[in-house]
Design a protein around this motif. Structure first.
Motif, short mmCIF file in Angstrom:
data_model
loop_
_atom_site.label_atom_id
_atom_site.label_comp_id
_atom_site.label_asym_id
_atom_site.label_seq_id
_atom_site.Cartn_x
_atom_site.Cartn_y
_atom_site.Cartn_z
N TYR A 263 35.09 38.75 -27.03
CA TYR A 263 35.31 37.32 -27.27
C TYR A 263 34.59 36.47 -26.22
N GLY A 264 33.48 37.00 -25.72
CA GLY A 264 32.71 36.32 -24.69
C GLY A 264 32.50 37.27 -23.53
N PRO A 265 31.53 36.98 -22.66
CA PRO A 265 31.24 37.87 -21.53
C PRO A 265 32.43 38.13 -20.62
N ASP A 266 33.39 37.19 -20.56
CA ASP A 266 34.54 37.35 -19.66
C ASP A 266 35.82 37.72 -20.37
N MET A 267 35.76 37.97 -21.67
CA MET A 267 36.99 38.18 -22.42
C MET A 267 36.80 39.27 -23.47
N LYS A 268 37.54 40.37 -23.32
CA LYS A 268 37.54 41.44 -24.30
C LYS A 268 38.98 41.80 -24.64
N MET A 269 39.20 42.17 -25.88
CA MET A 269 40.51 42.63 -26.32
C MET A 269 40.33 43.96 -27.01
N GLY A 270 41.31 44.84 -26.87
CA GLY A 270 41.15 46.13 -27.50
C GLY A 270 42.42 46.97 -27.47
N SER A 271 42.24 48.21 -27.86
CA SER A 271 43.37 49.14 -27.92
C SER A 271 42.88 50.55 -27.71
N LEU A 272 43.79 51.42 -27.33
CA LEU A 272 43.51 52.84 -27.23
C LEU A 272 44.84 53.59 -27.32
N HIS A 273 44.76 54.90 -27.52
CA HIS A 273 45.94 55.75 -27.53
C HIS A 273 45.86 56.74 -26.37
N ILE A 274 47.01 57.08 -25.83
CA ILE A 274 47.07 58.11 -24.79
C ILE A 274 48.04 59.20 -25.21
N MET B 107 31.82 31.61 -5.63
CA MET B 107 31.45 30.89 -6.86
C MET B 107 31.61 31.82 -8.06
N ASP B 108 32.35 31.37 -9.11
CA ASP B 108 32.57 32.23 -10.25
C ASP B 108 31.33 32.27 -11.14
N ARG B 109 31.40 33.11 -12.19
CA ARG B 109 30.24 33.35 -13.06
C ARG B 109 29.74 32.07 -13.71
N SER B 110 30.65 31.29 -14.31
CA SER B 110 30.25 30.07 -15.01
C SER B 110 29.58 29.07 -14.07
N ALA B 111 30.11 28.95 -12.86
CA ALA B 111 29.53 28.02 -11.87
C ALA B 111 28.12 28.46 -11.50
N GLN B 112 27.90 29.77 -11.38
CA GLN B 112 26.57 30.27 -11.05
C GLN B 112 25.58 30.01 -12.19
N ILE B 113 26.04 30.17 -13.43
CA ILE B 113 25.17 29.90 -14.58
C ILE B 113 24.75 28.43 -14.59
N ILE B 114 25.73 27.55 -14.38
CA ILE B 114 25.44 26.10 -14.37
C ILE B 114 24.50 25.74 -13.23
N GLN B 115 24.76 26.32 -12.04
CA GLN B 115 23.90 26.05 -10.88
C GLN B 115 22.46 26.49 -11.16
N THR B 116 22.30 27.68 -11.72
CA THR B 116 20.96 28.19 -12.04
C THR B 116 20.27 27.30 -13.06
N SER B 117 21.02 26.82 -14.04
CA SER B 117 20.44 25.94 -15.06
C SER B 117 19.99 24.61 -14.45
N TRP B 118 20.77 24.09 -13.52
CA TRP B 118 20.37 22.85 -12.84
C TRP B 118 19.07 23.05 -12.06
N ILE B 119 18.93 24.22 -11.45
CA ILE B 119 17.68 24.52 -10.74
C ILE B 119 16.51 24.48 -11.71
N GLY B 120 16.72 25.02 -12.92
CA GLY B 120 15.69 24.99 -13.95
C GLY B 120 15.33 23.57 -14.36
#
Length: 367
Positions: free
Chosen positions: A237-248, A1-14
């Motif tokens: 851009y959300g818990p599952d989405m980050k964008m960035g940069s670095l130099h090497i 079960m992915d993260r979003s599905a677990q969040i929804i399942q937990t909320s339904w329990i609530g």
């Protein structure tokens, strides 16, 4: 079960838990002919609202990116957490006002055996539910779940205070409703402000954790051909989405083909391991016995020796343009970048007469 599905399942329990608790209170209230218990049951139904908000926010955050929102809708989760935090703050302020009224205008509460049974059941249910939802929120990095679980825990604390007040009232005839209510309301308001600050900071652009920063730099440094990692910047851009940069840093003897392969490996690794869409820039380290290497050693040593500089990188020399450039990260005590650069150039220019010198001030966004 992915993260979003677990969040929804937990909320339904609530939601289910609150509905069952409300049904129990309503049944007891009707049998005991108690309007107060029936109204408390209605309040429990409203407590399910935070779980509904979490579900709606999570589903909306899963919408695919479009032309107007190329980075997706992941940040909607933060708005869900803000709404729940505001609900908690409102509840805390309302409770504070009502509790203060009880201190100024004390009332004589009446407790029956039925009332006490309802209170005990409510405390147990809310404590178990609150701990479960809050722990799942921390595990899944969901501010909305954390806020929803905290909401249930605060309900348990308020109800526990009611139980303590009832006990004191039955034993000694002293009403502590108002005083306990004020103290608990202050705690709730403080917690509400703290819960509000987390998603707000994410939307404003809070710095990434030192743990993640060090982990990314360590992993990138372990790739063959990488001789330094700098300028890490991440946008959330959300818990599952980050964008960035670095130099090497790579040796200047490395071919464009090999650099292409190296950066491709790094970007794929960051995407698969951390969910980060990463752009990798290149700094070339001068090698061999030539003028570029000599100038690199001269300039970098001079900059490193400056007490107000914590890091030096990005040396570049163009014989064609008669130009030397280097990046520096100054100490946090330096506030006037322009004056600092002017001071550095005046100090170092005599070492490279006749060559145009550029110093670029980098700011540390990740440490």
């Amino acid at each position: 079960m992915d993260r979003s599905a677990q969040i929804i399942q937990t909320s339904w329990i609530g939601i289910v838990a609150n509905v069952l608790l409300a049904s129990f209170k309503a049944a007891v209230g009707l049998l005991a002919n108690s309007v107060a218990i029936v109204m408390d049951a209605v309040n429990n139904l409203s407590d399910a609202l935070s779980s509904v908000i979490t579900i709606v926010g999570t589903k909306l955050s899963q919408r695919p990116a479009d032309r107007k929102h190329p980075f997706g809708f992941g940040r909607i989760e933060y708005f869900s957490a803000i709404i729940i935090a505001v609900i908690i703050l409102s509840a805390g302020i309302t409770s504070l006002i009502e509790s203060a009224k009880k201190i100024i205008y004390p009332t004589q509460p009446e407790y029956t055996e039925t009332t006490l049974i309802v209170i005990v059941v409510a405390i147990i249910v809310k404590l178990v539910l609150g701990r479960y939802v809050r722990n799942k929120g921390m595990q899944l990095n969901s501010d909305a779940l954390i806020a929803s679980g905290s909401d249930a825990l605060f309900d348990a604390i308020i109800t526990l205070a009611t139980l303590v007040s009832a006990g004191v009232m039955l034993l000694w005839g002293v009403s502590l409703d108002g005083i306990l209510g004020v103290l608990i309301s202050i705690v709730i308001i403080k917690a509400g402000v703290e819960m509000l600050s987390s998603p707000v900071n994410e939307l404003l652009g809070v710095s990434i954790s030192a743990e993640l920063t060090n982990q990314i730099k360590k992993e990138v440094s372990e790739f063959e051909g990488v001789h330094g990692v700098y300028d890490l910047i991440l946008h959330n851009y959300g818990p599952d989405m980050k964008m960035g940069s670095l130099h090497i840093n790579v040796y200047d003897t490395m071919s464009a083909h090999d650099i292409h392969g190296l950066t491709r490996k790094i970007t794929m690794h960051m995407l698969m391991r951390h969910g980060i869409v990463l752009t990798v820039g290149i700094y070339a380290i001068a090698t061999g016995d030539n003028k570029r290497t000599e100038l690199q050693t001269t300039i970098l040593q001079a900059l490193v020796s400056n007490k107000d500089i914590v890091q030096v990188h990005g040396f570049y020399y163009s014989e064609k343009e008669n130009l030397i450039s280097a990046d520096v990260v100054p100490d946090i005590s330096i506030h006037d970048d322009k004056a600092f650069v002017s001071h550095l150039i005046n100090e170092i220019q005599p070492l490279v007469p006749g060559i145009h010198l550029e110093i670029v001030v980098d700011h540390n966004y990740s440490e």
